[in-house]
Enzyme design. Structure first.
Site, short mmCIF file in Angstrom:
data_model
loop_
_atom_site.label_atom_id
_atom_site.label_comp_id
_atom_site.label_asym_id
_atom_site.label_seq_id
_atom_site.Cartn_x
_atom_site.Cartn_y
_atom_site.Cartn_z
N LEU A 64 -8.00 6.67 0.35
CA LEU A 64 -8.36 7.97 1.38
C LEU A 64 -9.40 7.80 2.35
O LEU A 64 -9.82 8.65 3.17
CB LEU A 64 -8.55 9.34 0.58
CG LEU A 64 -7.23 9.72 -0.51
CD1 LEU A 64 -7.87 10.96 -1.43
CD2 LEU A 64 -6.07 10.13 0.47
N ARG A 65 -10.20 6.79 2.22
CA ARG A 65 -11.34 6.13 3.05
C ARG A 65 -12.33 7.12 3.23
O ARG A 65 -13.46 6.53 3.94
CB ARG A 65 -10.48 5.81 4.51
CG ARG A 65 -9.43 4.82 4.53
CD ARG A 65 -9.60 3.63 4.12
NE ARG A 65 -8.56 2.51 4.58
CZ ARG A 65 -8.58 1.41 3.68
NH1 ARG A 65 -9.28 1.21 2.47
NH2 ARG A 65 -7.52 0.68 4.06
N ASN A 95 -13.15 1.89 -3.28
CA ASN A 95 -13.74 1.13 -2.24
C ASN A 95 -14.12 1.92 -1.08
O ASN A 95 -13.59 1.56 0.13
CB ASN A 95 -12.86 -0.17 -1.88
CG ASN A 95 -11.56 0.25 -1.36
OD1 ASN A 95 -10.94 1.35 -1.48
ND2 ASN A 95 -10.94 -0.87 -0.66
N HIS A 233 -0.35 -3.58 -7.51
CA HIS A 233 0.48 -4.30 -6.57
C HIS A 233 1.11 -5.62 -6.99
O HIS A 233 0.92 -6.52 -6.22
CB HIS A 233 0.00 -4.30 -5.13
CG HIS A 233 -1.51 -4.54 -5.06
ND1 HIS A 233 -1.97 -5.62 -5.68
CD2 HIS A 233 -2.49 -3.74 -4.54
CE1 HIS A 233 -3.64 -5.40 -5.51
NE2 HIS A 233 -3.78 -4.55 -4.78
N ASP A 306 -0.33 2.23 -2.58
CA ASP A 306 -1.36 1.46 -1.87
C ASP A 306 -1.68 1.72 -0.35
O ASP A 306 -1.90 0.93 0.37
CB ASP A 306 -1.13 -0.41 -1.99
CG ASP A 306 -2.47 -1.08 -1.70
OD1 ASP A 306 -3.40 -0.63 -1.47
OD2 ASP A 306 -2.35 -2.42 -1.61
N HIS A 310 -5.46 2.11 8.53
CA HIS A 310 -6.43 1.51 9.35
C HIS A 310 -6.24 1.84 10.99
O HIS A 310 -5.26 2.06 11.31
CB HIS A 310 -6.21 -0.06 9.40
CG HIS A 310 -6.73 -0.78 8.14
ND1 HIS A 310 -7.98 -0.80 7.55
CD2 HIS A 310 -6.13 -1.30 7.22
CE1 HIS A 310 -7.89 -1.52 6.49
NE2 HIS A 310 -6.69 -1.50 6.17
ZN LIG Z 1 -5.45 -4.11 -3.95
#
Ligand SMILES: [Zn+2]
Length: 443
Positions: A64-65, A95, A233, A306, A310
């Protein structure tokens, strides 16, 4: 602002693709499911004729950034995309900037979500501090703060001793370790699948062994520790064989595959559009066939998106400079139904298992998400038009980014409404509008 469903009967819907039913909803719950027309008299309600009803979807792997990269996505925009894609629940990867590696940061993500999200958000905790792969993050206190799944996704926990310690800790806390399997030295500066794609393009090769050696090691550690390992993944036929071997031994291992790895191959990547640059890379047609077979036979438990937004300007850098990743939330159901329905109608019960029931169980949220569609259960579902025949237009997506590899793809199946505990979270065509007019609430 959320629209709340009043007491209503959805007529003629095909629950999990079965023959048409009338589904009665009251106070946010399913109160009756009857064969359509069973009462003899016409039923007043909202017509859902021909629509397939699935339990709302659960995504174990969403970026979700927010916080940190709100140009790419926010919790608000990403969860609007999720709701439009049929999801009730997403697990938000750690992340971010700052990394979700403390109980305070787990709570921070949950607080933003409580204010702005259009679906339920479950913060993923980092396995190691700062995703640096060295020191374990405080897994127990983060679990206490609400994290159920832990992952350094985007990076691999390379050191087997660190992963072993994480599995021990997760066993004690009853949580799951989700590994992004990528051996740093074997993947090196890989850019595209090793073999013909790398040969044709001259780009640095990314071999299957970079994934498979880590998975081989990790499943052994899961077996030895009893800690639950989830493999993110999966992209190669070799990984599928390793999972089969581990599961035969009864080791606590689950795995996911993305929609894009089920449909696209490295041939598309070799054409050079950075929208196909993804981690792990798109693989060969033989890998795709193995992944599909593994999803059908249960070796791969779930489909996870996933979803990796961007901004266009970053994806517009040359191949080697563009970031890895592609969108997934708004097209996942359409892609999976396409893949599984090549020869006719997809197995909707299998899709419900792979995209709702099992991810909810793995993520430890199955008391509220991924519930069966049955009397007494929450009215948490998605409606799919199996004859939509729609064209993917990233400019009409809810995501702030547009990096989908499926732009201009034509799909048969489309999510047309999502409802979570009686609250309408997506209804782009106003299908449920007449059922919500009387009872609006701010949420
Ligand atoms: Zn990954």
């Amino acid at each position: 602002m959320t629209d709340v469903l009043g007491d209503v009967v959805l007529t003629g819907v095909r629950v999990l693709g079965r023959p048409p039913s009338d589904v009665e909803l009251r106070d946010g719950r399913i109160t009756a499911i009857r064969a359509a027309g069973a009462s003899g008299a016409p039923v007043a309600g909202v017509t859902g004729t021909g629509l397939v009803m699935l339990p709302a979807l659960v995504d174990l792997h969403t970026h979700l950034r927010e916080p940190g990269d709100e140009e790419a996505e926010t919790i608000a925009s990403g969860t609007r995309a999720a709701a439009a894609g049929g999801y009730s629940d997403v697990f938000a990867m750690a992340n971010c900037n700052p990394v979700t590696d403390s109980p305070e940061r787990v709570r921070h993500v949950a607080e933003i979500a409580a204010r702005t999200a259009s679906c339920r958000v479950h913060p993923v905790g980092a396995i190691t501090l700062g995703l640096a792969g060295r020191d374990l993050a405080p897994l127990a206190t983060m679990a206490h703060a609400g994290a159920r799944l832990f992952s350094d996704d985007g990076r691999c926990v390379d050191d087997p001793a660190v992963l072993q310690a994480a599995l021990h800790a997760s066993r004690r806390a009853g949580t799951v370790i989700a590994q992004h399997a990528q051996c740093g030295s074997l993947a090196a500066h890989g850019q595209i699948n090793a073999g013909q794609a790398a040969d044709r393009t001259g780009l640095p090769p990314w071999p299957a062994t970079a994934e498979e050696t880590i998975v081989a090691r990790d499943v052994v550690l899961a077996g030895a520790t009893g800690g639950r390992l989830h493999v993110c993944h999966v992209s190669t036929a070799g990984t599928v064989e390793l999972l089969r071997w581990a599961k035969q031994r009864g080791w606590p291992v689950t795995a996911e595959v993305t929609p894009h790895h089920l449909l696209l191959t490295d041939e598309q990547a070799a054409a050079g559009d950075t929208v196909h640059k993804v981690n792990p890379p798109l693989r060969t047609a033989a890998d795709v066939a193995a992944l599909r077979a593994a999803l059908l036979d249960g070796t791969i438990d779930v489909v996870a998106t996933d979803h990796a937004p961007h901004p266009a300007r970053r994806k517009a850098a040359g191949w080697c400079d563009a970031p890895f990743g592609m969108l997934g939330l708004e097209t996942a159901l359409a892609v999976v139904a396409e893949v599984l329905g090549e020869d006719g109608e997809p197995d909707w019960a299998l899709i419900a298992d792979a995209m709702s029931h099992r991810p909810a169980r793995i993520g430890g949220i199955d008391s509220t998400a991924g519930r069966p569609l049955a009397e007494g259960e929450p009215a948490t579902f998605t409606l799919v038009d199996p004859k939509a025949d729609w064209l993917v237009d990233p400019d009409r997506h809810h995501s702030l980014s547009t990096n989908t590899p499926f732009a201009r793809f034509r799909f048969r199946h489309r999510v047309v409404a999502t409802v979570v505990e009686g609250r309408v979270t997506a209804d782009p065509h106003g299908l449920l509008a007449t059922a919500t007019g009387s009872r609006r609430s701010s949420a």
